[in-house]
Scaffold this motif. Structure first.
Motif, PDB file in Angstrom:
ATOM      1  N   VAL A 173      40.985  43.087  -0.855  1.00 13.02           N
ATOM      2  CA  VAL A 173      42.142  42.743  -0.010  1.00 13.02           C
ATOM      3  C   VAL A 173      41.966  42.965   1.475  1.00 13.02           C
ATOM      4  O   VAL A 173      41.031  42.260   1.706  1.00 13.02           O
ATOM      5  N   CYS A 174      42.814  43.613   2.320  1.00 11.56           N
ATOM      6  CA  CYS A 174      42.645  43.434   3.716  1.00 11.56           C
ATOM      7  C   CYS A 174      41.365  44.038   4.280  1.00 11.56           C
ATOM      8  O   CYS A 174      40.840  43.651   5.219  1.00 11.56           O
ATOM      9  N   SER A 175      40.708  44.874   3.426  1.00 16.58           N
ATOM     10  CA  SER A 175      39.302  45.422   3.781  1.00 16.58           C
ATOM     11  C   SER A 175      38.224  44.574   3.454  1.00 16.58           C
ATOM     12  O   SER A 175      37.203  44.854   3.675  1.00 16.58           O
ATOM     13  N   GLY A 176      38.586  43.142   2.740  1.00 15.57           N
ATOM     14  CA  GLY A 176      37.833  42.471   2.082  1.00 15.57           C
ATOM     15  C   GLY A 176      36.401  42.119   3.047  1.00 15.57           C
ATOM     16  O   GLY A 176      35.457  42.275   2.619  1.00 15.57           O
ATOM     17  N   PHE A 177      36.751  41.522   4.177  1.00 15.42           N
ATOM     18  CA  PHE A 177      35.578  41.154   5.095  1.00 15.42           C
ATOM     19  C   PHE A 177      34.681  42.194   5.353  1.00 15.42           C
ATOM     20  O   PHE A 177      33.516  42.085   5.513  1.00 15.42           O
ATOM     21  N   VAL A 178      35.107  43.447   5.567  1.00 13.58           N
ATOM     22  CA  VAL A 178      34.446  44.577   5.983  1.00 13.58           C
ATOM     23  C   VAL A 178      33.183  44.990   4.634  1.00 13.58           C
ATOM     24  O   VAL A 178      32.269  45.328   4.876  1.00 13.58           O
ATOM     25  N   PHE A 179      33.982  44.932   3.523  1.00 15.01           N
ATOM     26  CA  PHE A 179      33.199  45.293   2.310  1.00 15.01           C
ATOM     27  C   PHE A 179      32.317  44.009   2.166  1.00 15.01           C
ATOM     28  O   PHE A 179      31.158  44.233   1.640  1.00 15.01           O
ATOM     29  N   ALA A 191      39.291  48.096   8.694  1.00 13.26           N
ATOM     30  CA  ALA A 191      40.557  47.501   8.020  1.00 13.26           C
ATOM     31  C   ALA A 191      40.969  48.727   7.069  1.00 13.26           C
ATOM     32  O   ALA A 191      40.388  49.336   6.613  1.00 13.26           O
ATOM     33  N   MET A 192      42.231  48.278   6.517  1.00  8.11           N
ATOM     34  CA  MET A 192      42.660  49.072   5.428  1.00  8.11           C
ATOM     35  C   MET A 192      43.940  47.938   4.598  1.00  8.11           C
ATOM     36  O   MET A 192      44.572  47.273   5.393  1.00  8.11           O
ATOM     37  N   GLY A 193      43.834  48.499   3.524  1.00  8.78           N
ATOM     38  CA  GLY A 193      44.794  47.491   2.613  1.00  8.78           C
ATOM     39  C   GLY A 193      44.968  48.026   1.198  1.00  8.78           C
ATOM     40  O   GLY A 193      44.575  49.049   0.731  1.00  8.78           O
ATOM     41  N   GLY A 194      45.228  46.986   0.214  1.00 17.60           N
ATOM     42  CA  GLY A 194      45.624  47.205  -1.143  1.00 17.60           C
ATOM     43  C   GLY A 194      44.561  48.015  -1.869  1.00 17.60           C
ATOM     44  O   GLY A 194      43.249  47.503  -1.501  1.00 17.60           O
ATOM     45  N   GLY A 195      44.794  48.907  -2.777  1.00 15.69           N
ATOM     46  CA  GLY A 195      43.837  49.540  -3.570  1.00 15.69           C
ATOM     47  C   GLY A 195      44.218  51.109  -3.553  1.00 15.69           C
ATOM     48  O   GLY A 195      44.414  51.521  -4.652  1.00 15.69           O
ATOM     49  N   PHE A 196      44.259  51.747  -2.385  1.00 15.97           N
ATOM     50  CA  PHE A 196      44.040  51.526  -1.167  1.00 15.97           C
ATOM     51  C   PHE A 196      42.246  51.283  -0.954  1.00 15.97           C
ATOM     52  O   PHE A 196      41.588  51.875  -1.709  1.00 15.97           O
ATOM     53  N   THR A 197      42.115  50.463   0.009  1.00 14.34           N
ATOM     54  CA  THR A 197      40.705  50.373   0.434  1.00 14.34           C
ATOM     55  C   THR A 197      40.821  50.645   1.894  1.00 14.34           C
ATOM     56  O   THR A 197      41.666  50.002   2.441  1.00 14.34           O
ATOM     57  N   TRP A 198      39.623  51.015   2.247  1.00 17.22           N
ATOM     58  CA  TRP A 198      39.701  51.134   4.052  1.00 17.22           C
ATOM     59  C   TRP A 198      38.082  51.238   4.320  1.00 17.22           C
ATOM     60  O   TRP A 198      37.144  51.487   3.659  1.00 17.22           O
ATOM     61  N   ALA A 199      37.837  50.541   5.603  1.00 15.99           N
ATOM     62  CA  ALA A 199      36.358  50.439   5.796  1.00 15.99           C
ATOM     63  C   ALA A 199      36.303  50.330   7.511  1.00 15.99           C
ATOM     64  O   ALA A 199      37.075  49.767   7.913  1.00 15.99           O
ATOM     65  N   SER A 200      34.933  50.514   7.804  1.00 14.93           N
ATOM     66  CA  SER A 200      34.514  50.149   9.139  1.00 14.93           C
ATOM     67  C   SER A 200      33.312  49.819   9.362  1.00 14.93           C
ATOM     68  O   SER A 200      32.318  49.857   8.323  1.00 14.93           O
ATOM     69  N   ALA A 201      32.855  49.061  10.104  1.00 18.05           N
ATOM     70  CA  ALA A 201      31.496  48.679  10.610  1.00 18.05           C
ATOM     71  C   ALA A 201      31.243  48.540  11.997  1.00 18.05           C
ATOM     72  O   ALA A 201      32.212  48.047  12.865  1.00 18.05           O
ATOM     73  N   LEU A 202      30.092  48.918  12.434  1.00 17.13           N
ATOM     74  CA  LEU A 202      29.797  49.020  13.834  1.00 17.13           C
ATOM     75  C   LEU A 202      28.788  48.072  14.106  1.00 17.13           C
ATOM     76  O   LEU A 202      27.614  48.259  13.305  1.00 17.13           O
TER      77      LEU A 202
END
Ligand code: UT7
Length: 330
Positions: free
Chosen positions: A119-125, A316-327
């Motif tokens: 979902v909204c975290s998809g690009f970072v995943f 990002a954070m979104g449905g699931g929930f999922t959440w993620a970061s990347a540097l």
């Protein structure tokens, strides 16, 4: 760098491109059919307008346009790729994947293509997935695309959700390059992915092939999502700082998922990130789910803010929930 030196492969961003559907729907347009106001939407979310895909313009078309732009930006062709990963929750069909359709659209018959759904975290995943393929040495260049047509999932009579989302796509080309193994290297320096399926009811689509056999509509307990978002985002961003020995003051740009201006500002404040380092596009694009971060990267790169060598935090954070970061060192 000699053959004997330790070094480390890095996934370097060598191309970036985006595509937005032509039709723009303003808050004033929504006032005509909904019990809402421009003032409410702007004050509560920061959103002023969103792009909506034409009915004959599926997610794969938006993604293909963005993919072509990213390849042109990189000076590469599909022949140079060996991996295509698409982050989307709004595929054209239940299967095949959007990624294989974009692969075909690029005239690419080699390599592998698949979708990632977070979902909204998809690009970072998706970026983290591609990064791990490249770092393993199994693949050399990956196209990572965030592409969505959330307008298709919306209940256009529900003012608590339909004013929030928009359509769009953007893509990066990642290339495995030799680095030194320090935070000065260009490329993805670290990524941190999290999920917790107990929160399903707070943000979900009430349909699917193995339940209702329909597409369904997006349902969200907005206040509940908001309540969790800031803390979750801060946790994964702090993990990225800790893993790389970097700090908020060293960041050049903070490019968060674009769901709500208030969430973005509260997250930045909690993390001690200066307001002038925040890239905001939610006013122009609304929430485009997995497309929002690469779309924001494209805006800030194209207007000259993000430059080679800059330190860029995405989250990002979104449905699931999922959440993620990347540097990423640009
Ligand atoms: O990308 C995935 C992650 N998603 C998010 O990050 C979204 C997170 N949540 C949010 O962004 C916010 O919670 C919303 C923007 C969805 C809502 O903002 P809020 O400040 O949490 O408002 P609320 O839900 O508490 O609603 C306040 C009032 C309600 O009326 P009452 O019950 O106080 O009389 C709503 O019915 O605002 C009303 N309302 C609206 N009024 C005018 C809700 N939507 C609208 C609307 N226009 N579109």
């Amino acid at each position: 760098m000699t053959d004997e030196s330790p070094g480390k492969l890095r996934s370097v961003v060598v191309g970036l491109g985006s595509y937005l559907p032509k039709r723009i729907v303003s808050n004033a347009d929504l006032e005509k059919s909904l019990d809402t106001t421009d003032a409410w939407i702007v004050q509560r979310t920061g959103i002023r307008q969103r792009h909506i895909a034409a009915s004959d313009e599926p997610t794969s078309q938006l993604g293909l346009n963005a993919a072509k732009a990213a390849l042109a930006d990189a000076g590469l062709s599909a022949a140079d790729l060996d991996l295509v990963i698409v982050a989307t929750s709004t595929p054209d069909y239940t299967f095949p994947s959007v990624a294989t359709q974009i692969q075909a659209g690029l005239g690419m018959t080699h390599g592998a293509a698949f979708d990632v759904q977070a979902v909204c975290s998809g690009f970072v995943f998706a970026l983290a997935t591609a990064d791990k393929f490249l770092l393993s040495g199994s693949h050399k260049r990956a196209l990572v695309i965030g592409a969505e047509t959330f307008s298709r999932l919306l209940d256009w009579t529900d003012r608590t959700t339909c004013v929030l989302f928009g359509d769009g796509a953007a893509a990066v080309v990642l290339e495995a390059q030799q680095g030194e193994g320090t935070a000065q290297d260009r490329g993805v320096l670290t990524s941190h992915l999290r999920s917790d399926g107990r929160h399903r009811e707070k943000l979900y689509v009430d349909g699917g092939p193995s339940t209702t056999r329909t597409v369904g509509h997006l349902r969200m307990a907005g206040r509940e999502v908001f309540r969790h978002a800031v803390g979750m985002v801060a946790d994964v961003v702090n993990e990225a700082f800790a893993a790389t020995g970097t700090t908020a003051s060293e960041l050049d740009w903070f490019v968060p998922h674009q769901a709500n201006r208030r969430i973005i500002d509260a997250s930045a404040e909690k993390l001690g990130i200066a307001p002038e380092k925040i890239v905001v596009t939610v006013d122009m694009h609304g929430n485009t789910s997995a497309a929002s971060i690469p779309l924001a990267l494209a805006v800030a790169r194209d207007d000259g803010r993000i430059k080679r060598g800059d330190l860029v935090m995405i989250e990002a954070m979104g449905g699931g929930f999922t959440w993620a970061s990347a540097l990423i060192r640009w």
